[in-house]
Design an enzyme around this catalytic site. Sequence first.
Site, PDB file in Angstrom:
ATOM      1  N   CYS A 342     -37.506   0.959  -2.273  1.00  0.00           N
ATOM      2  CA  CYS A 342     -37.308   0.180  -1.039  1.00  0.00           C
ATOM      3  C   CYS A 342     -38.033   0.851   0.117  1.00  0.00           C
ATOM      4  O   CYS A 342     -37.421   1.275   1.105  1.00  0.00           O
ATOM      5  CB  CYS A 342     -35.829   0.044  -0.736  1.00  0.00           C
ATOM      6  SG  CYS A 342     -34.946  -0.796  -2.044  1.00  0.00           S
ATOM      7  N   GLU A 343     -39.316   1.014  -0.051  1.00  0.00           N
ATOM      8  CA  GLU A 343     -40.198   1.598   0.964  1.00  0.00           C
ATOM      9  C   GLU A 343     -41.526   0.890   0.823  1.00  0.00           C
ATOM     10  O   GLU A 343     -42.089   0.849  -0.281  1.00  0.00           O
ATOM     11  CB  GLU A 343     -40.426   3.098   0.686  1.00  0.00           C
ATOM     12  CG  GLU A 343     -39.252   3.997   0.947  1.00  0.00           C
ATOM     13  CD  GLU A 343     -38.941   4.173   2.416  1.00  0.00           C
ATOM     14  OE1 GLU A 343     -39.844   3.941   3.248  1.00  0.00           O
ATOM     15  OE2 GLU A 343     -37.793   4.528   2.729  1.00  0.00           O
TER      16      GLU A 343
END
Length: 414
Positions: A342-343
């Site tokens: 989640c980046e």
Amino acid sequence: MPEKTLPTTHQRLTELAQELPTPFHLYDEQGIRENARAFMQAFSWSPGFKNYYAVKAAPTPALIRILAEEGFGADCSSLPELELSQRVGITGENIMFTSNDTPPEEFRRAAELGAIINLDDITHIQALEDAVGQLPELLSFRYNPGPERTGNAIIGNPVEAKYGVTSEQLLDCYRIARDRGVKRFALHTMVASNELDASFIIETARMLFTLAVRIKDELGIQLEFVNLGGGIGIPYRPEQAAMSYQEVSDGIRALYEEMIVPAGLDPLRLSFECGRVMTGPYGYLVSKVRHVTGKYKDYVGLDACMTNLMRPAMYGSYHHITALNKPGDAPTKAVDVTGSLCENNDKFAIDRELPVMASGDVVVIHDAGAHGHSMGFNYNGKLRSAEYLLHPDGSVTMIRRAETMDDLFATIEW
Ligand SMILES: *Cc1c(COP(=O)(O)O)cnc(C)c1O
């Protein structure tokens, strides 16, 4: 565009990706050995020449052991790295301990193992004596040339670097150490990272030889060896060329004849502590395509993510990607190759023209053998993947298993 090579056939790699859980790192033993031999061979004119392999590059015992078998020592900068080296049988002065901001227990362990201690700071002379009770017989100092040398792109400007003692402090370091009983001396520096220009490394030798002569002239101390550090780069991009060990060696040899021999400093042992160039090109991150989709851009999502190889996300580094089993004339498309973190910087490539792919295809990310698995982390609950070694006979063995959820939870107080 020239292609990068793979250590075995597309078919064999595809089979491995079916048999073994992906992603995984695969290391090419033969490539590692042949490269290590070429490095040693290039410096065969220099008695006692040694590379202390910087174990942080790929701290996996099977790999460190291969390099030890090829005559390498180990460059360590932490207690676990010291333990790893010791456990694979690299001992005593085959270990160089180059730390910074060092805790006393690490000085103690390094001294206990008889490792060569390379001090990063003038205040560490006292810190080492306090930690160990006495100074060792042999002591090395890490030199930071500051404004006298421009750094290269990755390592940055030496003036801004936290490492090493300054030009002004260096002679005092040797004087103090000698007055406190040290008998044998060495000089170290590390001013390059991922450098592909041989002349930069040769200039580092000139810098150290100049200092060796000065240390003899001003203090009467004859250095036992100089360590040029690591920093030999690798051609991440297919159009780049590897640094020629022979060119580096020839350049250093000429300076040795010109500077060291007339100064009466021969024999002066030479050493490096290269990590990246020793394992980097011989490690491959093998991953499967999970999904292929289009949004505002086109995406290929892999089962690997930046926890398996963070260089592209961290430095914007180029890592070549080969999609297996695609003919040379396969249609291509510009895609972002992503992982599942989640980046949004979790991308192995941005706008990379690659053969059109589908779910289940296998890709190989090149030059993942150094600062790859070793920089892995557990963010988002990602488990570190396994490492395998491809032997010269074609067989493959696991050299580090993948983490399990139990490993991840092992440190938690529930
Ligand atoms: C990282 C490091 C090395 C190895 O550098 P490479 O670029 O991997 O060759 C050597 N010595 C020290 C002190 C380091 O910090």
